[in-house]
Design an enzyme around this catalytic site. Structure first.
Site, PDB file in Angstrom:
ATOM      1  N   LYS A  28      -0.221  15.344   9.849  1.00 49.37           N
ATOM      2  CA  LYS A  28       0.668  14.971   8.674  1.00 49.37           C
ATOM      3  C   LYS A  28      -0.039  15.194   7.370  1.00 49.37           C
ATOM      4  O   LYS A  28       0.376  15.914   6.416  1.00 49.37           O
ATOM      5  CB  LYS A  28       1.059  13.456   8.647  1.00 49.37           C
ATOM      6  CG  LYS A  28       1.546  12.906   7.576  1.00 49.37           C
ATOM      7  CD  LYS A  28       2.020  11.405   7.620  1.00 49.37           C
ATOM      8  CE  LYS A  28       0.999  10.514   7.274  1.00 49.37           C
ATOM      9  NZ  LYS A  28       0.752  10.324   5.776  1.00 49.37           N
ATOM     10  N   ASN A  29      -1.382  14.630   7.388  1.00 50.74           N
ATOM     11  CA  ASN A  29      -2.158  14.707   6.270  1.00 50.74           C
ATOM     12  C   ASN A  29      -2.927  15.965   5.866  1.00 50.74           C
ATOM     13  O   ASN A  29      -3.435  16.247   4.875  1.00 50.74           O
ATOM     14  CB  ASN A  29      -3.189  13.674   6.061  1.00 50.74           C
ATOM     15  CG  ASN A  29      -2.646  12.230   6.043  1.00 50.74           C
ATOM     16  OD1 ASN A  29      -1.414  12.160   5.775  1.00 50.74           O
ATOM     17  ND2 ASN A  29      -3.184  11.480   6.218  1.00 50.74           N
ATOM     18  N   ARG A  98       4.447   9.176  -1.808  1.00 52.32           N
ATOM     19  CA  ARG A  98       3.623   9.079  -3.212  1.00 52.32           C
ATOM     20  C   ARG A  98       2.653  10.332  -2.937  1.00 52.32           C
ATOM     21  O   ARG A  98       2.108  10.744  -4.081  1.00 52.32           O
ATOM     22  CB  ARG A  98       2.751   7.928  -3.372  1.00 52.32           C
ATOM     23  CG  ARG A  98       1.877   7.521  -2.214  1.00 52.32           C
ATOM     24  CD  ARG A  98       1.004   6.472  -2.511  1.00 52.32           C
ATOM     25  NE  ARG A  98       0.351   6.644  -3.640  1.00 52.32           N
ATOM     26  CZ  ARG A  98      -0.493   7.476  -3.690  1.00 52.32           C
ATOM     27  NH1 ARG A  98      -1.220   8.232  -2.765  1.00 52.32           N
ATOM     28  NH2 ARG A  98      -1.393   7.585  -5.095  1.00 52.32           N
ATOM     29  N   CYS A 122       1.829   1.091  -2.810  1.00 54.39           N
ATOM     30  CA  CYS A 122       2.373   1.006  -1.480  1.00 54.39           C
ATOM     31  C   CYS A 122       2.156  -0.259  -1.137  1.00 54.39           C
ATOM     32  O   CYS A 122       1.562  -1.144  -1.892  1.00 54.39           O
ATOM     33  CB  CYS A 122       1.848   2.152  -0.727  1.00 54.39           C
ATOM     34  SG  CYS A 122       0.293   2.094  -0.273  1.00 54.39           S
ATOM     35  N   ARG A 127      -2.686   2.181  -5.711  1.00 50.80           N
ATOM     36  CA  ARG A 127      -2.788   3.711  -5.614  1.00 50.80           C
ATOM     37  C   ARG A 127      -2.823   4.429  -6.841  1.00 50.80           C
ATOM     38  O   ARG A 127      -1.783   5.075  -7.033  1.00 50.80           O
ATOM     39  CB  ARG A 127      -1.580   4.267  -4.658  1.00 50.80           C
ATOM     40  CG  ARG A 127      -1.246   3.616  -3.171  1.00 50.80           C
ATOM     41  CD  ARG A 127      -2.448   3.610  -2.252  1.00 50.80           C
ATOM     42  NE  ARG A 127      -2.699   4.825  -1.732  1.00 50.80           N
ATOM     43  CZ  ARG A 127      -2.182   5.506  -0.847  1.00 50.80           C
ATOM     44  NH1 ARG A 127      -1.200   4.776   0.068  1.00 50.80           N
ATOM     45  NH2 ARG A 127      -2.393   6.658  -0.340  1.00 50.80           N
ATOM     46  N   ASP A 130      -5.484   8.187 -11.703  1.00 47.38           N
ATOM     47  CA  ASP A 130      -6.382   8.336 -12.861  1.00 47.38           C
ATOM     48  C   ASP A 130      -7.342   9.687 -12.524  1.00 47.38           C
ATOM     49  O   ASP A 130      -7.471  10.337 -13.364  1.00 47.38           O
ATOM     50  CB  ASP A 130      -7.200   7.455 -13.212  1.00 47.38           C
ATOM     51  CG  ASP A 130      -7.880   6.725 -12.109  1.00 47.38           C
ATOM     52  OD1 ASP A 130      -7.456   6.506 -10.890  1.00 47.38           O
ATOM     53  OD2 ASP A 130      -9.184   6.628 -12.307  1.00 47.38           O
ATOM     54  N   LEU A 131      -7.938  10.004 -11.269  1.00 49.08           N
ATOM     55  CA  LEU A 131      -8.779  11.070 -11.107  1.00 49.08           C
ATOM     56  C   LEU A 131      -7.908  12.385 -10.985  1.00 49.08           C
ATOM     57  O   LEU A 131      -8.611  13.459 -11.543  1.00 49.08           O
ATOM     58  CB  LEU A 131      -9.548  10.626  -9.726  1.00 49.08           C
ATOM     59  CG  LEU A 131     -10.302   9.425  -9.679  1.00 49.08           C
ATOM     60  CD1 LEU A 131     -10.987   9.275  -8.394  1.00 49.08           C
ATOM     61  CD2 LEU A 131     -11.571   9.385 -10.589  1.00 49.08           C
ATOM     62  N   ASP A 314      -7.792   5.140   7.609  1.00 49.78           N
ATOM     63  CA  ASP A 314      -6.547   5.045   8.445  1.00 49.78           C
ATOM     64  C   ASP A 314      -6.567   4.512   9.890  1.00 49.78           C
ATOM     65  O   ASP A 314      -5.487   4.313  10.438  1.00 49.78           O
ATOM     66  CB  ASP A 314      -6.062   6.453   8.301  1.00 49.78           C
ATOM     67  CG  ASP A 314      -5.568   6.690   7.031  1.00 49.78           C
ATOM     68  OD1 ASP A 314      -5.417   8.356   6.849  1.00 49.78           O
ATOM     69  OD2 ASP A 314      -5.624   6.171   6.197  1.00 49.78           O
ATOM     70  N   ARG A 406       7.307   7.926   9.718  1.00 51.61           N
ATOM     71  CA  ARG A 406       6.764   8.802   8.541  1.00 51.61           C
ATOM     72  C   ARG A 406       5.421   9.710   8.964  1.00 51.61           C
ATOM     73  O   ARG A 406       5.241  10.593   8.622  1.00 51.61           O
ATOM     74  CB  ARG A 406       6.311   7.801   7.208  1.00 51.61           C
ATOM     75  CG  ARG A 406       7.396   7.395   6.456  1.00 51.61           C
ATOM     76  CD  ARG A 406       6.779   6.806   5.340  1.00 51.61           C
ATOM     77  NE  ARG A 406       5.776   7.458   4.681  1.00 51.61           N
ATOM     78  CZ  ARG A 406       4.586   7.336   3.879  1.00 51.61           C
ATOM     79  NH1 ARG A 406       4.657   6.078   4.016  1.00 51.61           N
ATOM     80  NH2 ARG A 406       3.994   7.940   3.625  1.00 51.61           N
TER      81      ARG A 406
HETATM   82  C1  EPZ Z   1      -4.965  10.287   1.474  1.00 51.73           C
HETATM   83  O1  EPZ Z   1      -4.493   9.557   0.618  1.00 51.73           O
HETATM   84  C2  EPZ Z   1      -4.343  10.040   2.824  1.00 51.73           C
HETATM   85  N1  EPZ Z   1      -2.908  10.349   2.512  1.00 51.73           N
HETATM   86  C3  EPZ Z   1      -4.267   8.659   3.273  1.00 51.73           C
HETATM   87  O2  EPZ Z   1      -3.791   8.395   4.351  1.00 51.73           O
HETATM   88  C4  EPZ Z   1      -5.638   8.300   3.236  1.00 51.73           C
HETATM   89  O3  EPZ Z   1      -5.889   6.881   3.538  1.00 51.73           O
HETATM   90  C5  EPZ Z   1      -6.807   8.406   1.911  1.00 51.73           C
HETATM   91  O4  EPZ Z   1      -6.581   9.962   1.644  1.00 51.73           O
HETATM   92  C6  EPZ Z   1      -8.199   8.242   2.261  1.00 51.73           C
HETATM   93  O5  EPZ Z   1      -8.642   8.944   3.360  1.00 51.73           O
HETATM   94  C7  EPZ Z   1      -2.715  11.641   2.459  1.00 51.73           C
HETATM   95  O6  EPZ Z   1      -3.521  12.625   2.740  1.00 51.73           O
HETATM   96  C8  EPZ Z   1      -1.070  12.049   2.508  1.00 51.73           C
HETATM   97  P1  EPZ Z   1      -7.579   8.640  -1.771  1.00 51.73           P
HETATM   98  P2  EPZ Z   1      -5.209   9.596  -1.056  1.00 51.73           P
HETATM   99  O7  EPZ Z   1      -7.223   9.162  -3.265  1.00 51.73           O
HETATM  100  O8  EPZ Z   1      -5.767  11.049  -1.439  1.00 51.73           O
HETATM  101  C9  EPZ Z   1      -8.940   5.481  -5.188  1.00 51.73           C
HETATM  102  C10 EPZ Z   1      -2.166   7.456   5.919  1.00 51.73           C
HETATM  103  O9  EPZ Z   1      -2.144   6.365   6.380  1.00 51.73           O
HETATM  104  N2  EPZ Z   1      -8.262   6.497  -6.121  1.00 51.73           N
HETATM  105  O10 EPZ Z   1      -8.642   9.562  -1.121  1.00 51.73           O
HETATM  106  O11 EPZ Z   1      -3.827   9.134  -1.979  1.00 51.73           O
HETATM  107  C11 EPZ Z   1      -7.757   4.984  -4.187  1.00 51.73           C
HETATM  108  O12 EPZ Z   1      -7.161   3.770  -4.691  1.00 51.73           O
HETATM  109  C12 EPZ Z   1      -2.472   7.790   4.502  1.00 51.73           C
HETATM  110  O13 EPZ Z   1      -1.772   8.676   6.268  1.00 51.73           O
HETATM  111  C13 EPZ Z   1      -8.395   6.366  -7.468  1.00 51.73           C
HETATM  112  O14 EPZ Z   1      -9.248   5.432  -7.885  1.00 51.73           O
HETATM  113  O15 EPZ Z   1      -6.090   8.720  -1.008  1.00 51.73           O
HETATM  114  C14 EPZ Z   1      -8.725   4.626  -2.853  1.00 51.73           C
HETATM  115  O16 EPZ Z   1      -9.390   3.501  -3.225  1.00 51.73           O
HETATM  116  C15 EPZ Z   1      -2.481   6.225   3.624  1.00 51.73           C
HETATM  117  N3  EPZ Z   1      -8.018   7.121  -8.291  1.00 51.73           N
HETATM  118  C16 EPZ Z   1      -9.763   5.735  -3.022  1.00 51.73           C
HETATM  119  O17 EPZ Z   1      -9.703   6.469  -4.287  1.00 51.73           O
HETATM  120  C17 EPZ Z   1      -7.324   8.164  -7.961  1.00 51.73           C
HETATM  121  O18 EPZ Z   1      -6.879   9.171  -9.008  1.00 51.73           O
HETATM  122  C18 EPZ Z   1      -9.430   6.700  -1.880  1.00 51.73           C
HETATM  123  O19 EPZ Z   1      -8.075   7.434  -2.234  1.00 51.73           O
HETATM  124  C19 EPZ Z   1      -7.144   8.586  -6.550  1.00 51.73           C
HETATM  125  C20 EPZ Z   1      -7.629   7.551  -5.683  1.00 51.73           C
END
Ligand code: EPZ
Length: 430
Positions: A28-29, A98, A122, A127, A130-131, A314, A406
Site C-alpha cells: 500500500k505505502n 491524508r 488521524c 500528523r 511542516d517538513l 506500523d 484501507r
Molecule cells: C508514512 O507516513 C506511512 N504512510 C505510515 O504508515 C508510516 O507509519 C510512516 O510513514 C512512518 O514510517 C504512508 O506511506 C501512506 P512520516 P508519513 O512523515 O510519511 C513527523 C500505515 O499504517 N512529521 O514518516 O505521513 C510525524 O508526525 C501508515 O500504513 C513531522 O513532524 O509519516 C512522525 O512523528 C500510518 N512533520 C514522523 O515525522 C512532517 O512534515 C514520521 O512521520 C512530517 C512528519
C-alpha cells in the site's frame, strides 16, 4: 427497525491454530507514491501488483480529478493523461486519505501551481506536514494556507540542499514529495535526512526508470539532478512488508506454522531477527518466509520503533498484540508517533494487562485473552485486534473494519485460507 449500516465487522471464533500459506499483496505505502508519480509525465504509466484497497480507490478518484484516466483490474493499473489538467486535490477526497498530500510536489513540478486540502490528523495524533512545506519552499515555491487549503505556486523550482528530518526522524511521504518535485527542478537537489524506507526506494527506482537522475537511493542522503521531462513506464510495486509482518505476528501469537509467499524478506530483517530471538523458527528464500512458532516456548521481548531499517512503527500495535500471548513482561517503545496507542484500551477489553509509561508500552503477557466486542480506530490498531482475536478464547466482534480494509487486501479471505474462523457481516452504527 431501520438498519443504519455504515460499516462491516469481522466475527472471529478464536483459539485457532493456523496452517498453510498466504500470498502477500503489493505494498500500500509504495503503491500510493508510485500512482502519484504519474503526474510527472504525460505518457502512459502502467503499474502491476497494485493491491485493491480503499486508499487506492480514493487515490484513483483524486488522480482522475487531476487529469488522469485510470483503468484498474486484477492488480494492473493503466494511467493515461487526458489533458484536462485541474490542479486541486479537494477536501472531500483528501480527508479520506491524508497521504494524498504527496500530490503537492509533483503538481508544483509539472504545473507550477496547486491547491491541496490541508490533511487532517488521524487516530494517533496531529500528523504535521511542516517538513513537506519546508521542502517545497526551499525549492522556491510560495505557499499560503487559506480556508483549510494549501495554495502553492512557483514560476520555477530550483534545486538546493535541505534536511528533511524532524524531531522524530525522517519523513517518508515528505521525502517522496520533495524527491518527485526535484526530478523536474533545475539543478541539483540534495536531501539530507531523507527517509530510506523500502517504499521510498521503490519510488526512486521507478523515477530513475522514467528518466530521473537520482543517486544515494536507499540511503538517508539523496541527490537529484533535475531533468526537463520524464517518460512513461511499466513497473511492478514491491510486496507489502507490513502486511507480511502482520501475518508473521498472527502465526507467532497462535504458535502456528505458516508460509508467506510473494514477500521480500530483506525488507523485514529486523522483524525476522526479533521473532527468532523470541524463539520462532524462520526460514527465508528469495520471495517466501516460513515461520514455525510451535517448536519453542516464546520469550518476552524489548524493542523500539525507529526509522528503517529498525523496527517499523506500523508493526508496533501488532507486536503489542503478539506480546499479550507471551508469558512475561515485554516492552515496546514507540519513538516515531508518540500518540500511537489507541489499540491498548481495546486489547485490555480482551483481558490483556497492558500499561503505558510515557511512550513505552509494558505488556504483562500470558494472561488468557477472551473474545469481546472491540473497535478498530485506525489501520494498524485494527489489525492488532485481529491478531488478538485469532488467539482469544470465544467470539470477538471487531467493528469499524473499513479502517482495516484501507490497507489489507482480501483480509477475511486470506485469514480464512490459513485456518481462521472468520466471517464478515454488516454492522450497525447504533
Ligand atoms: C508514512 O507516513 C506511512 N504512510 C505510515 O504508515 C508510516 O507509519 C510512516 O510513514 C512512518 O514510517 C504512508 O506511506 C501512506 P512520516 P508519513 O512523515 O510519511 C513527523 C500505515 O499504517 N512529521 O514518516 O505521513 C510525524 O508526525 C501508515 O500504513 C513531522 O513532524 O509519516 C512522525 O512523528 C500510518 N512533520 C514522523 O515525522 C512532517 O512534515 C514520521 O512521520 C512530517 C512528519
Amino acid at each position: 427497525m431501520y438498519k443504519y449500516t455504515i460499516d462491516s465487522g469481522y466475527t472471529i471464533q478464536g483459539n485457532n491454530k493456523l496452517n498453510g500459506s498466504v500470498n502477500i499483496s503489493g505494498s500500500k505505502n509504495a503503491s500510493l507514491p508510485l500512482m502519484v508519480a504519474s503526474i510527472l509525465t504525460d505518457e502512459d504509466v502502467v503499474l502491476n501488483n497494485i493491491p485493491n484497497l480503499l486508499d487506492v480507490q480514493v487515490l484513483i478518484r483524486i488522480l482522475s480529478k487531476l487529469g488522469k484516466d485510470i483503468s484498474y483490474e486484477n492488480d494492473r493499473m493503466v494511467i493515461k493523461s487526458n489533458g484536462d489538467l485541474c490542479s486541486e486535490a479537494p477536501y472531500e477526497l483528501v480527508k479520506k486519505m491524508r497521504g494524498s498530500i504527496i500530490v503537492l510536489g509533483p503538481l508544483l513540478a509539472k504545473r507550477k501551481c496547486c491547491k491541496v486540502s490541508y490533511p487532517g490528523g488521524c487516530a494517533f495524533g496531529p500528523r504535521p506536514i511542516d517538513l513537506h512545506i519546508k521542502g517545497i519552499e526551499a525549492l522556491g515555491a510560495s505557499v499560503n494556507m487559506e480556508g483549510g487549503y494549501i495554495n502553492a505556486e512557483a514560476t520555477s523550482l530550483v534545486g538546493t540542499t535541505m534536511n528533511l528530518s524532524g524531531e522524530f526522524g525522517p519523513t517518508v511521504l515528505g521525502t517522496d514529495n520533495i524527491m518527485m518535485a526535484a526530478t523536474l527542478a533545475s539543478g541539483k537537489t540534495i536531501i539530507e535526512g531523507a527517509a530510506s524506507e523500502p517504499e521510498c526506494t521503490d519510488l526512486a527506482n521507478m523515477l530513475v526508470q522514467m528518466g530521473a537522475k537520482i543517486s544515494g537511493i536507499g540511503t538517508n542522503r539523496l541527490e537529484i539532478d533535475g531533468v526537463s521531462k520524464l517518460g512513461g513506464i511499466e513497473y511492478t510495486v514491491i510486496p507489502d512488508r507490513i502486511e507480511a509482518g502482520t501475518y508473521l505476528a498472527m502465526a507467532a501469537s497462535s504458535r502456528s506454522k505458516i508460509t508467506l509467499n510473494s514477500v521480500c524478506s530483506t525488507h523485514l530483517e529486523k522483524v525476522i531477527s526479533l521473532l527468532k530471538d523470541m524463539g520462532c523458527v524462520i526460514e527465508t528464500s528469495e520471495n517466501s518466509i516460513l515461520i514455525d512458532a510451535s517448536k519453542n516456548e516464546l520469550k518476552p521481548f524489548n524493542v523500539e520503533t525507529l526509522p528503517y531499517p529498525e523496527f517499523p512503527t506500523d508493526l508496533q500495535s501488532i507486536f503489542t498484540a503478539l506480546a499479550t500471548s507471551i508469558n512475561g513482561v515485554s516492552e515496546i517503545k514507540e519513538s516515531v508517533f508518540p500518540d500511537r496507542f489507541t489499540h491498548i484500551a481495546e486489547l485490555n477489553r480482551m483481558g490483556s494487562d497492558i500499561k503505558l509509561h510515557e511512550t513505552t508500552i509494558i505488556i504483562n503477557g500470558g494472561k488468557p485473552m477472551t473474545g469481546a466486542d472491540v473497535q478498530a480506530s485506525d489501520l494498524r490498531a485494527g489489525a492488532a485486534l485481529l491478531v488478538a482475536a485469532v488467539v482469544a478464547k470465544g467470539i470477538s466482534n471487531v467493528h469499524r473494519i473499513y479502517h482495516i480494509e484501507r490497507g489489507y487486501e482480501k483480509m477475511e479471505t486470506k485469514m480464512r485460507s490459513i485456518g481462521v474462523n472468520i466471517v464478515k457481516k454488516e454492522d450497525d452504527i447504533l
